[in-house]
Design an enzyme around this catalytic site. Sequence first.
Site, PDB file in Angstrom:
ATOM      1  N   HIS A  45       0.881  -1.179   0.000  1.00 24.86           N
ATOM      2  CA  HIS A  45       0.000   0.000   0.000  1.00 24.86           C
ATOM      3  C   HIS A  45       0.921   1.232   0.000  1.00 24.86           C
ATOM      4  O   HIS A  45       2.031   1.169   0.540  1.00 24.86           O
ATOM      5  CB  HIS A  45      -0.820  -0.061   1.291  1.00 24.86           C
ATOM      6  CG  HIS A  45      -1.864   0.982   1.450  1.00 24.86           C
ATOM      7  ND1 HIS A  45      -1.596   2.247   1.902  1.00 24.86           N
ATOM      8  CD2 HIS A  45      -3.201   0.944   1.243  1.00 24.86           C
ATOM      9  CE1 HIS A  45      -2.729   2.952   1.971  1.00 24.86           C
ATOM     10  NE2 HIS A  45      -3.713   2.174   1.577  1.00 24.86           N
ATOM     11  N   ASP A  72       3.322  -4.775   8.036  1.00 21.06           N
ATOM     12  CA  ASP A  72       2.088  -3.989   7.942  1.00 21.06           C
ATOM     13  C   ASP A  72       0.922  -4.972   8.025  1.00 21.06           C
ATOM     14  O   ASP A  72       0.621  -5.687   7.068  1.00 21.06           O
ATOM     15  CB  ASP A  72       2.107  -3.218   6.608  1.00 21.06           C
ATOM     16  CG  ASP A  72       0.773  -2.537   6.322  1.00 21.06           C
ATOM     17  OD1 ASP A  72      -0.184  -2.748   7.077  1.00 21.06           O
ATOM     18  OD2 ASP A  72       0.708  -1.803   5.314  1.00 21.06           O
ATOM     19  N   GLN A  76      -4.225  -5.423   6.794  1.00 21.68           N
ATOM     20  CA  GLN A  76      -5.207  -6.303   6.154  1.00 21.68           C
ATOM     21  C   GLN A  76      -5.224  -7.700   6.760  1.00 21.68           C
ATOM     22  O   GLN A  76      -6.038  -8.527   6.362  1.00 21.68           O
ATOM     23  CB  GLN A  76      -4.924  -6.414   4.641  1.00 21.68           C
ATOM     24  CG  GLN A  76      -5.125  -5.132   3.886  1.00 21.68           C
ATOM     25  CD  GLN A  76      -6.577  -4.645   3.889  1.00 21.68           C
ATOM     26  OE1 GLN A  76      -7.510  -5.416   4.074  1.00 21.68           O
ATOM     27  NE2 GLN A  76      -6.760  -3.352   3.677  1.00 21.68           N
ATOM     28  N   LYS A 131     -10.242  -1.042  10.851  1.00 26.29           N
ATOM     29  CA  LYS A 131     -10.466  -2.211   9.977  1.00 26.29           C
ATOM     30  C   LYS A 131     -10.865  -3.449  10.781  1.00 26.29           C
ATOM     31  O   LYS A 131     -11.160  -4.490  10.215  1.00 26.29           O
ATOM     32  CB  LYS A 131      -9.206  -2.509   9.156  1.00 26.29           C
ATOM     33  CG  LYS A 131      -8.876  -1.404   8.135  1.00 26.29           C
ATOM     34  CD  LYS A 131      -7.813  -1.870   7.185  1.00 26.29           C
ATOM     35  CE  LYS A 131      -7.067  -0.738   6.495  1.00 26.29           C
ATOM     36  NZ  LYS A 131      -7.796  -0.146   5.387  1.00 26.29           N
ATOM     37  N   CYS A 176      -4.776   2.472  -3.593  1.00 24.81           N
ATOM     38  CA  CYS A 176      -3.538   2.990  -2.983  1.00 24.81           C
ATOM     39  C   CYS A 176      -2.402   1.999  -3.154  1.00 24.81           C
ATOM     40  O   CYS A 176      -1.559   1.841  -2.244  1.00 24.81           O
ATOM     41  CB  CYS A 176      -3.719   3.325  -1.504  1.00 24.81           C
ATOM     42  SG  CYS A 176      -4.990   4.526  -1.194  1.00 24.81           S
TER      43      CYS A 176
HETATM   44  N1  7TS Z   1      -1.483  -0.732   4.748  1.00 24.72           N
HETATM   45  C1  7TS Z   1      -2.398  -1.526   4.164  1.00 24.72           C
HETATM   46  C2  7TS Z   1      -2.022  -2.916   3.729  1.00 24.72           C
HETATM   47  C3  7TS Z   1      -3.695  -1.053   3.970  1.00 24.72           C
HETATM   48  O1  7TS Z   1      -4.600  -1.837   3.409  1.00 24.72           O
HETATM   49  C4  7TS Z   1      -4.031   0.265   4.405  1.00 24.72           C
HETATM   50  C5  7TS Z   1      -5.379   0.848   4.161  1.00 24.72           C
HETATM   51  C6  7TS Z   1      -3.039   1.014   5.042  1.00 24.72           C
HETATM   52  C7  7TS Z   1      -1.776   0.486   5.170  1.00 24.72           C
HETATM   53  C8  7TS Z   1      -3.311   2.373   5.598  1.00 24.72           C
HETATM   54  O2  7TS Z   1      -4.160   2.268   6.698  1.00 24.72           O
HETATM   55  P1  7TS Z   1      -4.717   3.568   7.447  1.00 24.72           P
HETATM   56  O3  7TS Z   1      -5.736   3.025   8.384  1.00 24.72           O
HETATM   57  O4  7TS Z   1      -3.583   4.204   8.106  1.00 24.72           O
HETATM   58  O5  7TS Z   1      -5.310   4.430   6.365  1.00 24.72           O
HETATM   59  N2  7TS Z   1      -6.057   0.298   3.082  1.00 24.72           N
HETATM   60  C9  7TS Z   1      -7.170   0.777   2.473  1.00 24.72           C
HETATM   61  C10 7TS Z   1      -7.763   0.111   1.405  1.00 24.72           C
HETATM   62  O6  7TS Z   1      -7.398  -0.947   0.928  1.00 24.72           O
HETATM   63  N3  7TS Z   1      -8.835   0.835   1.003  1.00 24.72           N
HETATM   64  O7  7TS Z   1      -8.916   1.926   1.756  1.00 24.72           O
HETATM   65  C11 7TS Z   1      -7.893   1.913   2.680  1.00 24.72           C
END
Ligand code: 7TS
Length: 408
Positions: free
Chosen positions: A121, A198, A201, A224, A366
């Site tokens: 991401h 990370d 997911q 999430k 992203c």
């Molecule tokens: N890393 C991964 C693997 C992600 O899927 C996401 C967010 C992030 C980092 C960033 O997370 P945040 O909570 O700090 O924003 N992924 C997604 C997505 O797949 N669709 O919207 C956000």
Amino acid sequence: MIDSQKIRADFPILSQTVNGKPLVYFDNAATSQKPQVVIDAEANYYKEINANIHRGVHTLSQLATDAYEASRHKIQQHINAKFSHEVLFTSGTTHGINLVANGFASFLKPGDEVMVSALEHHSNIVPWQMLCEKTGAKLVVIPMNETGELIRSEYERLVSDKTKIVTVNHISNALGTINPIKWMIEKAHEVGAAVLIDGAQATPHLKPDVQDLECDFYVFSGHKICGPTGTGILYGKEAWLNKLPPYQGGGEMIATVSFEKTTYAELPHKFEAGTPNIAGGIVLGTAIDYLNAIGFDNIAAYEHELLEYGTKRLLEIEGLKIYGPEVSGLTQKTSVISFNLDGIHPYDVGTIIDKLGIAVRTGHHCAQPIMDFFQIPGTLRASFAFYNTKEEIDALVEAVKRAQMMLS
Ligand code: 7TS
């Protein structure tokens, strides 16, 4: 076993209609929906114990502090961290990664290497690029293959004593690929490199065991996993957190302050400057309790059923292509299906199926380098949670067929 009807009753948002149709929420990889216990816990915090933490002798401040620290302890147990001070509250995965990347600026010099994977991401690419710009270190990318899996032999070839940190997702958000992180961590440690995982997911689908993984850092987002937005966790091994410099300066992260010299607080407070998202941190614990009561084994088994069913049903549509590791028996994949219809832009399909009440994400998710690899502008991504059903997948399939008819 998952009783989806019973579970769905816990989520008030799921019973609504969107554009006159029952909502089918398949954008769980972007953010999960929240059960009533989480919504209530947030309101109850403000109704009953709202106060600032770690600083008051008064009763409410102590109640709020105790609840916040109890949540930290719960999360420590959930991820099997050795110490609760290895568990830092953040605003989310992005914050956690930036905190570590920023700290690594103190350790790197030109010629050092920072390794990311082709499946990341943007949150796990850009902070490392910024770090490399700042320090003169080189960004090295572990490549992927046509089925959206990292190429193990390339990783083994690229990792060396120049590698100072390897940063990789546990599970890819765009394709659902489960990466062989335990093996990758082992290989990185053989050359003395640190590893950040990370887990944004992964944590909706499984309980990570950070001691078993032996990762140096593990980050994830609360929103999430049925928790509030603006919450997240950075796990770091004690020795690394002691070594890393603070990220932000301010109240609560200090031991003593004078204009001549400031000394920093002990872990975890060294990294928690200012008033945090107190309600969010407490309620993240409530969300984790909710998920554990259902059971991650049950969640994973049920979601895998949805993945198998969804894959089979979607592949019945002529001209539909799924990206990711669908060929290896779906064992290396979570409940994410990234797909396109031949000759049709994903955005157009997404717009039509939204009119039919179906929420999927369209675009590059992203993760632009993955889209560039497949030479596509983006995909439609249906990501399932334990509160979704096979009937909802049937509705998705019918809607996609309808969109295909209208657009071709
Ligand atoms: N890393 C991964 C693997 C992600 O899927 C996401 C967010 C992030 C980092 C960033 O997370 P945040 O909570 O700090 O924003 N992924 C997604 C997505 O797949 N669709 O919207 C956000």
